[in-house]
Motif scaffolding. Structure first.
Motif, PDB file in Angstrom:
ATOM      1  N   LYS A 139      31.836  44.092  46.915  1.00  0.00           N
ATOM      2  CA  LYS A 139      31.079  45.704  45.968  1.00  0.00           C
ATOM      3  C   LYS A 139      31.265  46.984  46.698  1.00  0.00           C
ATOM      4  O   LYS A 139      30.986  46.961  47.673  1.00  0.00           O
ATOM      5  N   SER A 147      27.517  42.694  38.126  1.00  0.00           N
ATOM      6  CA  SER A 147      29.030  42.727  36.863  1.00  0.00           C
ATOM      7  C   SER A 147      28.640  41.243  36.072  1.00  0.00           C
ATOM      8  O   SER A 147      29.478  41.568  34.449  1.00  0.00           O
ATOM      9  N   THR A 148      27.953  40.605  35.912  1.00  0.00           N
ATOM     10  CA  THR A 148      27.097  39.859  35.035  1.00  0.00           C
ATOM     11  C   THR A 148      25.532  39.861  35.021  1.00  0.00           C
ATOM     12  O   THR A 148      25.331  39.538  33.737  1.00  0.00           O
ATOM     13  N   HIS A 181      42.387  36.247  37.059  1.00  0.00           N
ATOM     14  CA  HIS A 181      41.028  37.018  36.730  1.00  0.00           C
ATOM     15  C   HIS A 181      41.978  38.892  37.245  1.00  0.00           C
ATOM     16  O   HIS A 181      42.448  38.334  38.517  1.00  0.00           O
ATOM     17  N   SER A 183      40.661  43.201  38.950  1.00  0.00           N
ATOM     18  CA  SER A 183      40.235  43.937  38.372  1.00  0.00           C
ATOM     19  C   SER A 183      41.211  45.379  38.646  1.00  0.00           C
ATOM     20  O   SER A 183      42.079  45.658  39.697  1.00  0.00           O
ATOM     21  N   ASP A 210      35.990  39.304  29.991  1.00  0.00           N
ATOM     22  CA  ASP A 210      35.477  38.324  30.394  1.00  0.00           C
ATOM     23  C   ASP A 210      36.465  38.110  32.020  1.00  0.00           C
ATOM     24  O   ASP A 210      36.309  37.115  32.744  1.00  0.00           O
ATOM     25  N   ASP A 213      36.937  42.217  36.174  1.00  0.00           N
ATOM     26  CA  ASP A 213      35.846  41.579  37.079  1.00  0.00           C
ATOM     27  C   ASP A 213      35.380  42.963  37.521  1.00  0.00           C
ATOM     28  O   ASP A 213      33.867  43.011  37.576  1.00  0.00           O
ATOM     29  N   GLN A 214      36.008  44.073  37.802  1.00  0.00           N
ATOM     30  CA  GLN A 214      35.036  45.235  37.762  1.00  0.00           C
ATOM     31  C   GLN A 214      36.339  46.245  37.814  1.00  0.00           C
ATOM     32  O   GLN A 214      37.722  46.150  37.483  1.00  0.00           O
ATOM     33  N   LYS A 238      30.479  46.691  34.851  1.00  0.00           N
ATOM     34  CA  LYS A 238      31.325  46.626  35.888  1.00  0.00           C
ATOM     35  C   LYS A 238      32.045  47.517  35.927  1.00  0.00           C
ATOM     36  O   LYS A 238      32.461  47.743  37.070  1.00  0.00           O
ATOM     37  N   ASP A 262      37.932  41.968  45.177  1.00  0.00           N
ATOM     38  CA  ASP A 262      37.838  40.034  45.456  1.00  0.00           C
ATOM     39  C   ASP A 262      39.225  39.051  44.390  1.00  0.00           C
ATOM     40  O   ASP A 262      39.059  38.559  45.237  1.00  0.00           O
ATOM     41  N   SER A 263      39.038  40.038  43.045  1.00  0.00           N
ATOM     42  CA  SER A 263      40.166  39.757  42.201  1.00  0.00           C
ATOM     43  C   SER A 263      41.306  38.756  42.913  1.00  0.00           C
ATOM     44  O   SER A 263      41.735  40.324  43.715  1.00  0.00           O
TER      45      SER A 263
END
Length: 495
Positions: A139, A147-148, A181, A183, A210, A213-214, A238, A262-263
């Protein structure tokens, strides 16, 4: 205004300043080069280089009376001779004609190396190669929230867009569990907070969070007052920010942003949009159906008038295209181009319109990301369009995905037209094959323009086993045959 001794003194001052600027620029590049060569801390190296570059910037701006004086000084013969010596010194130091551009590129490579080093330290793996190995580089270093975390605030205000989707789109149900997912990567420079916050507000309200991711903003060298870091982070856990200390331009900013996520899916966005409900799901569904991941998807871009952010106009269903100058435009309606087309099915488009599209990250990397020797902005979308179609991929517009976008008459940042033309020529040199002369006929100025070495992109073209320009014209964009294709009216205003 300046004569005699005063002119000579000013001339001497000007020559001294010029030589000092050369030294500062040389030191900036040397700082970065030595840091990379000897494995020093890249952030420290960059900080030192930035200070040198800032000195140069302040000196080059000057005051009005200094600029006026220098105009008079440059007329003197002995000053011209001195400036010739300065030019020789630059050449001897192996600096390019545009030192600032060289410095930006050095800073870009240093930043990419810093990301790679961070990933290596985190995993203990061997040093990765090129941008492809930066998958999962972590990140943004400027992110302060996970992000959680549970979001308990409210979404920023945004103008509510009208329901402009086709009824088939409205009725459609999506299996979110089966979708990948994503980003979102959003570069920004000199953007207003009103439009940035409205973009984020609509994204948060109308996206399946959901699956997001960001939302990664790339601050591309904004001055103080235009950065909005704290405000952005406060909008949602996020929302994250990464800063380029030196402006890299839209092209390289996207490459940096893609390296940070990462997505499995990247969606490149812009900070002056308002998305409608369920804008993301159709894009993800279409990408999920691509077994080889070699598909790029675009939403339908409706228009938000530049002077009225609260207004929304619905776009017609065009294909994207270009003429032999490699200038993008919206061309034929898909209904006219393909009489069997059934709206609102996704449909192929010969060209990307610009900066808003989604794709698999692994395909982004293996297909060559962007030509990072292109600078600032412009030409990259045509290069990517030709590369995608001719090297085994495809580009589709997904009508069930819609968003309003501010189409601006002028960018809020400086765009150097010669740099845009250089980018376009680089695309032409690599991809037009036997049709290069068609480009020069439309843009005679480009023939003598120095576009830099394109051998790396030619090697990529060979590695990807790409088809010819003639194949592209015959199978993807026959409108290029004969006369140049013409644009058609794009928008229909609905009250």
């Amino acid at each position: 205004m300046f004569t005699g001794t005063g002119l000579k003194i000013l001339g001497a001052v000007f020559v001294f300043i010029s030589l000092f600027v050369v030294y500062i620029e040389w030191r900036a590049i040397e700082d970065i080069s030595q840091g990379l060569a000897h494995g020093n801390d890249v952030s420290g190296v960059l900080s030192k280089a930035m200070r040198n570059a800032k000195v140069q910037e302040l000196m080059s701006k000057g005051k009005p009376f200094v600029k006026e004086a220098l105009k008079e000084v440059e007329k003197a013969p002995f000053v011209k001779e001195a400036l010739t010596e300065v030019a020789k010194a630059v050449e001897h130091a192996h600096l390019p004609g545009l030192p600032k551009g060289q410095y930006q590129m050095a800073a870009f490579h240093a930043q990419m190396q810093a990301l790679a080093n961070k990933k290596t330290k985190a995993t203990g793996a061997d040093a990765p190669k090129e941008h492809a190995a930066l998958r999962g580089a972590g990140k943004s270093s400027e992110s302060t929230t996970s992000s959680t975390e549970v979001f308990t605030g409210t979404f920023p205000h945004f103008p509510t867009p009208p329901e402009v989707r086709h009824q088939e789109c409205v009725r459609k149900q999506y299996n979110l569990a089966a979708l990948p997912h994503a980003s979102l990567v959003i570069p920004y420079l000199n953007e207003t907070w009103v439009q940035i916050s409205a973009t984020v507000g609509s994204l948060l309200a109308h996206s399946p969070l959901d699956l997001v991711d960001q939302i990664l903003f790339i601050d591309d060298g904004n001055e103080e007052g235009w950065r909005h870091h704290d405000e952005l982070r406060a909008l949602h856990p996020k929302v994250q920010v990464h800063r380029n200390e030196v402006r890299q331009g839209l092209i390289r900013a996207k490459v940096i942003g893609a390296a940070l996520i990462d997505s499995p899916i990247i969606v490149f966005m812009e900070p002056h949009c308002v998305v409608v409900q369920e804008w993301l799901e159709p894009l993800l569904e279409q990408l999920a159906e691509s077994s080889d991941h070699a598909t790029i998807v675009m939403p339908t871009l409706d228009i938000i008038p530049e002077k009225n952010f609260n207004q929304y106009m619905t776009a017609n269903h065009h294909i994207g295209g270009f003429d032999w100058s490699l200038t993008f435009n919206w061309m034929a309606l898909i209904e006219n181009r393909n009489k069997s087309y059934h709206y609102p099915n996704p449909y192929p488009t010969p060209a990307l319109s610009g900066g808003i599209f989604g794709m698999w990250k692994d395909y982004w990397e293996r297909s060559g990301t962007y030509d990072t020797n292109m600078t600032e902005w412009g030409g990259e979308h045509i290069e990517m369009s030709l590369r995608t179609w001719r090297c085994g991929g495809r580009i589709e517009i997904v009508p069930c995905s819609r968003m309003g976008h501010v189409f601006r008459a002028k960018n809020p940042y400086v765009v150097h037209v010669p740099e845009v033309m250089k980018n376009t020529k680089r695309a032409a040199l690599v991809w037009l094959d036997d049709h290069l002369e068609d480009f020069y006929k439309k843009v005679p100025y480009a023939r003598s323009l120095q576009a830099g070495d394109v051998s790396e992109r030619l090697r990529l073209k060979e590695k990807l086993n790409c088809k010819s320009m003639d194949w592209y014209i015959e199978n993807i964009y026959p409108e290029l045959k004969g006369n140049n294709p013409t644009a058609e009216p794009r928008f229909t205003i609905h009250n």
